[in-house]
Write an enzyme that holds these catalytic residues in place. Sequence first.
Site, PDB file in Angstrom:
ATOM      1  N   SER A   1       5.819  -4.031   2.582  1.00  0.00           N
ATOM      2  CA  SER A   1       6.203  -5.475   2.260  1.00  0.00           C
ATOM      3  C   SER A   1       5.886  -6.766   3.370  1.00  0.00           C
ATOM      4  CB  SER A   1       7.137  -5.152   1.572  1.00  0.00           C
ATOM      5  OG  SER A   1       8.458  -5.721   2.485  1.00  0.00           O
TER       6      SER A   1
ATOM      7  N   ASP B   1      -1.636  -0.880   7.481  1.00  0.00           N
ATOM      8  CA  ASP B   1      -1.120  -1.833   6.151  1.00  0.00           C
ATOM      9  C   ASP B   1      -2.125  -3.411   6.110  1.00  0.00           C
ATOM     10  OD1 ASP B   1       0.662  -0.136   7.004  1.00  0.00           O
ATOM     11  OD2 ASP B   1       2.118  -1.263   7.160  1.00  0.00           O
TER      12      ASP B   1
ATOM     13  N   ASP C   1      -1.089   5.037  13.380  1.00  0.00           N
ATOM     14  CA  ASP C   1      -2.579   4.297  13.839  1.00  0.00           C
ATOM     15  C   ASP C   1      -2.326   3.846  15.016  1.00  0.00           C
ATOM     16  OD1 ASP C   1      -0.509   3.273  12.727  1.00  0.00           O
ATOM     17  OD2 ASP C   1      -0.708   2.073  11.503  1.00  0.00           O
TER      18      ASP C   1
ATOM     19  N   GLY D   1       9.029   1.454   2.993  1.00  0.00           N
ATOM     20  CA  GLY D   1       7.554   1.887   3.306  1.00  0.00           C
ATOM     21  C   GLY D   1       5.926   1.214   2.597  1.00  0.00           C
TER      22      GLY D   1
ATOM     23  N   ARG E   1       0.720  -0.772   0.023  1.00  0.00           N
ATOM     24  CA  ARG E   1      -0.271   0.457   0.254  1.00  0.00           C
ATOM     25  C   ARG E   1       0.843   1.409   0.190  1.00  0.00           C
ATOM     26  NH1 ARG E   1       2.888   1.998   3.284  1.00  0.00           N
ATOM     27  NH2 ARG E   1       2.724   2.227   5.165  1.00  0.00           N
TER      28      ARG E   1
ATOM     29  N   LYS F   1      13.096  -1.870   9.322  1.00  0.00           N
ATOM     30  CA  LYS F   1      12.186  -2.095  10.298  1.00  0.00           C
ATOM     31  C   LYS F   1      11.887  -2.631  11.757  1.00  0.00           C
ATOM     32  CE  LYS F   1       7.854  -2.581   9.815  1.00  0.00           C
ATOM     33  NZ  LYS F   1       6.740  -2.329   9.068  1.00  0.00           N
TER      34      LYS F   1
ATOM     35  N   TYR G   1      11.330   2.681  14.631  1.00  0.00           N
ATOM     36  CA  TYR G   1       9.365   2.389  15.053  1.00  0.00           C
ATOM     37  C   TYR G   1       9.218   1.989  16.780  1.00  0.00           C
ATOM     38  CZ  TYR G   1       4.983   1.951  13.481  1.00  0.00           C
ATOM     39  OH  TYR G   1       3.607   1.268  13.351  1.00  0.00           O
TER      40      TYR G   1
END
Length: 518
Positions: free
Chosen positions: A161, A205, A61, A158, A52, A249, A257
């Site tokens: 995946s 996501d 979120d 980003g 996305r 990440k 994160y």
Amino acid sequence: MASDPVPEYKEIESVYGLEGAPAATHRLQRLAAAFRKQFGADPELFARAPGRVNLIGEHIDYEGYGVLPMALRLDTVVAIRRGGDRLVVANLDAEKFPVVEYGTDPAQAVDTAHHVWANYFLAAYKGVYDFLASKGADPPAPVGLQVMVHGVVPLAGGLSSSAAIVCSSALAVMAVRGVHPTKGEVADFTCKAERYVGVTSGGMDQAISVMGQPGVAKLVEFNPVRAEDVHLPPGATFVIANSLTVSKKQETADRRYNLRVVECRLAAALIARKLGAPPAAAAAVRTLREVEPAVAEKFGPGLKGKLRAVDELLERGNYLQDKIEADLGVPLSELFAGEPSPLRVVGVVAGEGFKLRDRAAHVYSEADRVYKFRAAAEDESSGAEALPRLGALMDASHASCARLYECSCPELDTLVGVAKAAGAIGSRLTGAGWGGCTVSLVRHGDVGPFMAALRENYYSPLLASGRVTEGGMGEVLFASPPSSGAAVLRIKLAPSEGEEGAAVEAPARERKREPVMA
Ligand code: NG1
């Protein structure tokens, strides 16, 4: 709708459209051929889930606020069959992603200290059993599964995946066991499941990967997870550009994160405490959204009240652990008791301190921009003003990510600058940041010259040094319309001539054998 079942298709066109069908057929043929080579039998079915691009609403979120992404064409496909007595997870790109085997026990832990690519499959597998257990039914006894994955969502870019592999894996496991969940159920449990790999992610996501639809972006909201269509104004094209700075990440979670998730939680707890909550009640607060009513009561409604609260209740600069514990009246070891990820973050960064004021200011202002973006996109009376309004919100979002949330990096800032100079109406980093992609709003007719300018002014040194090849540019700089969400594919698919290398390159129409999948 969240209550709709995840679709199962027999026709490849249903997902990839008439135009995309030949290439998609060819790709599935390659995957099926490699599957047969690896496991000596055909896959029973395929499941696919897209990456996305988030148009606006970054790092909010997990604070409970709505976000505004759309699904990409780029996706991950998982081929699967029941067989053997292990989980054998292979990848079409075997060189980069070697085969990994696990036992079938869904209670096994994911080894987050030694991250391997197939951990995403294992996380999804565990999530399926968690979901089945939460339904109260006796889950089916585990069986061996043979799996082959092929992903084309750029990694660590980003564009999610990770959610693409988690959602496609979960759907494959469920479909092969005869379970037919709703989109909302999958969005919900895959978000929790992805946390098994060690990132305390929000649910954007997985939600858009499952609920995305062609032609529309979505306002995704949480608790419960749901998605509303957002129609983008005519003439708007979103161009994605990869900075080619990799943002891993999972590996960097403790300093990036997960640290941001912890900072927001500490900010929320301190706001609650300063507004009079007793220490135990303040420590139980998990998100900035939860303290909204108390903030509104004292500082007034709307964004203004929230920003005043942040300004008056939280101090500038870094909070050291002692200061937080003194203000809160609760030790951090107690606040995060039983939660390995935040405890690790505290262990790694407590001596350097946590930035709470800027993080909270970003979250509240970014959440507000999401609703302004939707209003501007759907305001038919705004005419020629619509695109500049959207662009200004995207620019403000990037500035906030860069300055207040500190999740940008020099390459992303440069790329945003180059995009603006090349005529983007708005441009911002997308996804978690610290590398990865930007998304730029460009007028439909300007897309060609815009891309040419980015090539010239950002990519030419990277092309010259071989960091990206001419052939690879299509994956690095592209426009993507809003595309379909996740699906199970039970399609009749003929193998191409022979089973290896060039043989699977044969075009789909040269079918020689009987269909292998019903
Ligand atoms: P990326 O890194 O772009 O897949 C992550 C989180 C999202 C959201 C964004 C920042 C995961 C799976 N996804 O996205 O939930 O928080 O960062 O807005 O961790």
